[in-house]
Design an enzyme around this catalytic site. Structure first.
Site, PDB file in Angstrom:
ATOM      1  N   LYS A 152       0.784  -1.094   0.064  1.00  0.00           N
ATOM      2  CA  LYS A 152       0.009   0.123   0.102  1.00  0.00           C
ATOM      3  C   LYS A 152       0.958   1.232  -0.167  1.00  0.00           C
ATOM      4  O   LYS A 152       1.488   1.640   0.860  1.00  0.00           O
ATOM      5  CB  LYS A 152      -0.976  -0.005   1.187  1.00  0.00           C
ATOM      6  CG  LYS A 152      -1.915   0.878   1.060  1.00  0.00           C
ATOM      7  CD  LYS A 152      -2.434   1.878   2.161  1.00  0.00           C
ATOM      8  CE  LYS A 152      -1.708   2.956   2.689  1.00  0.00           C
ATOM      9  NZ  LYS A 152      -1.474   4.020   1.546  1.00  0.00           N
ATOM     10  N   GLY A 205       6.921   5.252   8.181  1.00  0.00           N
ATOM     11  CA  GLY A 205       6.207   6.373   7.995  1.00  0.00           C
ATOM     12  C   GLY A 205       6.352   6.990   9.259  1.00  0.00           C
ATOM     13  O   GLY A 205       7.142   6.780  10.125  1.00  0.00           O
ATOM     14  N   SER A 206       5.292   7.977   9.795  1.00  0.00           N
ATOM     15  CA  SER A 206       5.746   8.721  10.959  1.00  0.00           C
ATOM     16  C   SER A 206       5.569   8.094  12.378  1.00  0.00           C
ATOM     17  O   SER A 206       4.733   6.561  12.257  1.00  0.00           O
ATOM     18  CB  SER A 206       4.612   9.763  10.898  1.00  0.00           C
ATOM     19  OG  SER A 206       3.349   9.076  11.135  1.00  0.00           O
ATOM     20  N   THR A 207       6.154   8.335  13.270  1.00  0.00           N
ATOM     21  CA  THR A 207       6.201   7.796  14.520  1.00  0.00           C
ATOM     22  C   THR A 207       4.759   7.692  15.308  1.00  0.00           C
ATOM     23  O   THR A 207       4.147   6.454  15.766  1.00  0.00           O
ATOM     24  CB  THR A 207       7.147   8.235  15.516  1.00  0.00           C
ATOM     25  OG1 THR A 207       8.318   7.980  15.050  1.00  0.00           O
ATOM     26  CG2 THR A 207       7.052   7.727  16.884  1.00  0.00           C
ATOM     27  N   GLY A 210       2.907   4.782  13.310  1.00  0.00           N
ATOM     28  CA  GLY A 210       3.709   3.488  13.683  1.00  0.00           C
ATOM     29  C   GLY A 210       3.279   3.022  15.221  1.00  0.00           C
ATOM     30  O   GLY A 210       2.875   1.896  15.180  1.00  0.00           O
ATOM     31  N   GLU A 227       9.620   1.285  10.452  1.00  0.00           N
ATOM     32  CA  GLU A 227      10.881   2.368  10.178  1.00  0.00           C
ATOM     33  C   GLU A 227       9.911   3.762  10.444  1.00  0.00           C
ATOM     34  O   GLU A 227       9.366   4.028   9.497  1.00  0.00           O
ATOM     35  CB  GLU A 227      11.311   2.307   8.826  1.00  0.00           C
ATOM     36  CG  GLU A 227      11.928   0.732   8.245  1.00  0.00           C
ATOM     37  CD  GLU A 227      13.110   0.845   9.111  1.00  0.00           C
ATOM     38  OE1 GLU A 227      13.769   1.549   9.769  1.00  0.00           O
ATOM     39  OE2 GLU A 227      13.736  -0.234   9.129  1.00  0.00           O
ATOM     40  N   GLU A 354      10.532  16.417  14.746  1.00  0.00           N
ATOM     41  CA  GLU A 354      10.739  16.020  13.347  1.00  0.00           C
ATOM     42  C   GLU A 354      10.026  17.167  12.344  1.00  0.00           C
ATOM     43  O   GLU A 354       8.849  17.214  12.274  1.00  0.00           O
ATOM     44  CB  GLU A 354      10.364  14.465  12.918  1.00  0.00           C
ATOM     45  CG  GLU A 354      10.975  14.328  11.547  1.00  0.00           C
ATOM     46  CD  GLU A 354      10.415  12.912  11.079  1.00  0.00           C
ATOM     47  OE1 GLU A 354       9.225  12.496  11.263  1.00  0.00           O
ATOM     48  OE2 GLU A 354      11.428  12.111  10.512  1.00  0.00           O
TER      49      GLU A 354
HETATM   50  P1  NAD Z   1       2.369   8.638   7.471  1.00  0.00           P
HETATM   51  O1  NAD Z   1       2.755   7.712   8.642  1.00  0.00           O
HETATM   52  O2  NAD Z   1       1.609   9.684   7.409  1.00  0.00           O
HETATM   53  O3  NAD Z   1       1.901   7.670   6.265  1.00  0.00           O
HETATM   54  C1  NAD Z   1       2.884   6.525   5.865  1.00  0.00           C
HETATM   55  C2  NAD Z   1       1.924   5.372   5.323  1.00  0.00           C
HETATM   56  O4  NAD Z   1       1.002   5.007   6.302  1.00  0.00           O
HETATM   57  C3  NAD Z   1       1.138   5.863   4.126  1.00  0.00           C
HETATM   58  O5  NAD Z   1       1.178   4.667   3.209  1.00  0.00           O
HETATM   59  C4  NAD Z   1      -0.112   6.139   4.736  1.00  0.00           C
HETATM   60  O6  NAD Z   1      -1.257   5.971   3.872  1.00  0.00           O
HETATM   61  C5  NAD Z   1      -0.253   4.989   5.905  1.00  0.00           C
HETATM   62  N1  NAD Z   1      -1.154   5.160   6.828  1.00  0.00           N
HETATM   63  C6  NAD Z   1      -1.631   6.318   7.513  1.00  0.00           C
HETATM   64  N2  NAD Z   1      -2.496   6.176   8.515  1.00  0.00           N
HETATM   65  C7  NAD Z   1      -2.407   4.740   8.675  1.00  0.00           C
HETATM   66  C8  NAD Z   1      -3.171   3.883   9.578  1.00  0.00           C
HETATM   67  N3  NAD Z   1      -3.876   4.474  10.228  1.00  0.00           N
HETATM   68  N4  NAD Z   1      -2.921   2.588   9.404  1.00  0.00           N
HETATM   69  C9  NAD Z   1      -2.277   2.160   8.616  1.00  0.00           C
HETATM   70  N5  NAD Z   1      -1.454   3.073   7.633  1.00  0.00           N
HETATM   71  C10 NAD Z   1      -1.759   4.280   7.649  1.00  0.00           C
HETATM   72  O7  NAD Z   1       3.963   9.075   6.900  1.00  0.00           O
HETATM   73  P2  NAD Z   1       4.330  10.170   5.744  1.00  0.00           P
HETATM   74  O8  NAD Z   1       3.870  11.406   5.957  1.00  0.00           O
HETATM   75  O9  NAD Z   1       4.116   9.235   4.358  1.00  0.00           O
HETATM   76  O10 NAD Z   1       5.935   9.839   5.904  1.00  0.00           O
HETATM   77  C11 NAD Z   1       6.637  10.562   6.648  1.00  0.00           C
HETATM   78  C12 NAD Z   1       7.109  10.081   7.787  1.00  0.00           C
HETATM   79  O11 NAD Z   1       7.783   8.728   7.528  1.00  0.00           O
HETATM   80  C13 NAD Z   1       8.073  10.722   8.518  1.00  0.00           C
HETATM   81  O12 NAD Z   1       7.868  10.794   9.923  1.00  0.00           O
HETATM   82  C14 NAD Z   1       9.465  10.029   8.171  1.00  0.00           C
HETATM   83  O13 NAD Z   1      10.529  10.315   9.080  1.00  0.00           O
HETATM   84  C15 NAD Z   1       9.134   8.657   8.074  1.00  0.00           C
HETATM   85  N6  NAD Z   1      10.041   8.021   7.416  1.00  0.00           N
HETATM   86  C16 NAD Z   1      10.627   6.903   8.005  1.00  0.00           C
HETATM   87  C17 NAD Z   1      11.749   6.049   7.189  1.00  0.00           C
HETATM   88  C18 NAD Z   1      12.543   5.145   7.948  1.00  0.00           C
HETATM   89  O14 NAD Z   1      13.177   4.170   7.261  1.00  0.00           O
HETATM   90  N7  NAD Z   1      12.854   5.096   9.328  1.00  0.00           N
HETATM   91  C19 NAD Z   1      11.798   6.503   5.804  1.00  0.00           C
HETATM   92  C20 NAD Z   1      11.039   7.334   5.331  1.00  0.00           C
HETATM   93  C21 NAD Z   1      10.177   8.250   5.967  1.00  0.00           C
END
Ligand code: NAD
Length: 453
Positions: A152, A205-207, A210, A227, A354
């Site tokens: 996804k 994605g975001s903490t 996560g 991650e 962040e």
């Molecule tokens: P996000 O957490 O908003 O979204 C990430 C993914 O999760 C998207 O596909 C989103 O649709 C999905 N998502 C959102 N809500 C969800 C839920 N309730 N259940 C399941 N999935 C859901 O993050 P973002 O804004 O897309 O990316 C930015 C964040 O990602 C930053 O915090 C960045 O530090 C982090 N990031 C981490 C790494 C790593 O390897 N540690 C790499 C890249 C980005």
């Protein structure tokens, strides 16, 4: 439909069908049906299919790079480098099916051996900042280990992942082995997390999200790799090559317009070197070419969205201590000039949270102990750097900083062949390198009695 917006122009560049719960369930069912046959493909044949997939991606890498550059707003030269990493990632894990080794363990009365078994259907949830790259870090080891996949992508950047699904079929992967659902995280992502037929979720994605995934996965004891975010420290001692550290610092925080989980957004500089460092960094920041992602000379593009622009702007209010500001185009698109704040305290909001945009904080420190204490004074622990000519001090710092990845006299974080992941609230599990495969398999122990009585 999902309207996919090009961040450099703020115009809609494509529309793709928006998946919901029904489409997610159908993808999981297809992956489940495909699993037994995929797991049983011989290791050599699975390796050959992954090599063929890598070849097909390589053939299409120019078009994929352009699509990624436009959709994510990243410089075309960066996007080309990312596509090359995607190809390398599939080639690296193509070596894995034939190397998923177990152990034999001395025991009484018989023979004991372990196998690394595929998990089943794995749900992979990816962010918008490195769309196809991060997808490949998950898809390649997952498939290599014999799992089938539902991927996804982020709603803002689904295009290259949808292309990957088509390329995989073209490369000969059986139907149902790699399925892509483009839809909202709160709908499709959370359905993958709760779905009883999904054995594991790997999420980047975001903490904040996560945390909700970890909580949701607990209901079915799903395996998770997370991650998450970062607020990494770039620690520069006065005995370092200050010119080199200052020349390298901008791309370590402003690369991908600062939308990088590894962004070294806290620049810790030994107090006696702060003036020299800022003077050298100013030359590097003002020389950065910010503009059209498709221009070969561009080093930094726009932010991903209007929302992101507003969020990043909130960290630089009118009274912010702006020490350096680079340039950015006017007009349409989500532009924010690279900005260095100095001096900043580690407890200020810009240093504590962040930002995920091109804003760096320069934080002075007195000595090694204070540098380590400031570096560790964060909920995150993803990446970081230490710059010094004193080798022993560099190693002491590398061990003292609570982070999953750290570089000495360099700002590199990620390689296909080495493990990547976070300490503390930056995540759990590791991607890339040999370690990723541990997270896409479970260990089975088999005892075979050989004694006759
Ligand atoms: P996000 O957490 O908003 O979204 C990430 C993914 O999760 C998207 O596909 C989103 O649709 C999905 N998502 C959102 N809500 C969800 C839920 N309730 N259940 C399941 N999935 C859901 O993050 P973002 O804004 O897309 O990316 C930015 C964040 O990602 C930053 O915090 C960045 O530090 C982090 N990031 C981490 C790494 C790593 O390897 N540690 C790499 C890249 C980005």
């Amino acid at each position: 439909m999902i309207e996919v917006v090009e961040p450099a122009t703020a115009q809609v560049m494509a529309e793709v069908p928006r998946a919901g719960v029904e489409e997610t369930d159908a993808a999981v069912a297809a992956a489940r049906a495909a699993f037994p046959a995929w797991r049983d493909v011989s290791p050599g044949d699975r390796a050959a299919l992954l090599h063929r997939l890598a070849d097909r991606i390589e053939e299409k890498s120019d078009a994929l790079a352009t699509l990624e550059a436009r959709n994510a707003g990243k410089p075309i030269s960066d996007a080309r480098g990312e596509m090359s990493m995607v190809v390398d990632c599939f080639r690296y894990y193509a070596g894995a099916p034939e190397r998923l080794l177990g152990h034999t363990i001395p025991v009484a009365g018989g023979v004991d051996m372990t196998f690394r078994e595929a998990l089943g259907v794995v749900g992979l949830i990816t962010p918008w900042n490195f769309p196809l790259t991060i997808a490949s870090w998950k898809v390649a080891p997952a498939l290599a280990a014999g799992n089938t996949v539902v991927l996804k992508p982020a709603e803002l950047t689904p295009l290259t992942s949808l292309e990957l699904e088509r390329i995989a079929l073209d490369a000969g992967l059986p139907e149902g082995v790699l399925n892509v659902v483009a839809g909202p995280g709160s709908v499709c992502g959370s359905r993958l997390v709760e779905h009883p037929d999904v054995a594991k979720v790997a999420f980047t994605g975001s903490t904040e999200v996560g945390r909700s995934i970890a909580a949701g996965a607990a209901q079915t004891i799903k395996r998770v790799t997370l991650e998450l975010g970062g607020k990494s420290a770039n620690v520069i001692f006065a005995d370092a090559d200050i010119e080199a550290a200052a020349a390298a610092a901008p791309s370590a925080v402003f690369g991908n317009a600062g939308q990088d989980c590894c962004a070294r957004s806290r620049i810790l500089v030994e107090r006696s070197a702060v003036d020299d460092f800022l003077a050298a960094m100013e030359r590097a920041v003002t020389a950065m070419v910010v503009g059209d992602p498709l221009d070969e000379k561009t080093e930094m593009g726009p932010l991903i969205s209007a929302d992101q622009l507003e969020t990043v702007g909130s960290y630089v209010p009118d009274d912010a201590p702006v020490a350096i500001r680079g340039s950015a185009p006017d007009g349409p698109g989500f532009w924010f000039a690279p900005t260095v704040l100095s001096p900043v305290s580690n407890s200020d909001r810009a240093a504590a949270e962040e930002i995920f945009g091109p804003v760096a904080c320069v934080i002075p420190f007195a000595d090694e102990a204070e540098a380590a204490a400031i570096a560790n004074d964060t909920i995150y622990g993803l990446s970081g750097s230490v710059w010094t000519r004193d080798g022993a001090k560099a190693l002491r710092m590398a061990r003292a900083i609570e982070t999953g990845v750290i570089s000495i006299n360099s700002n590199s974080s990620v390689r296909v062949t080495t493990p990547f992941g976070g300490f503390k609230q930056s995540g759990v599990g590791r991607e890339l390198g040999p370690d990723a495969l541990d997270h896409y398999t479970d260990v089975k122990n088999v005892y075979y009695r050989t004694d006759e009585d």
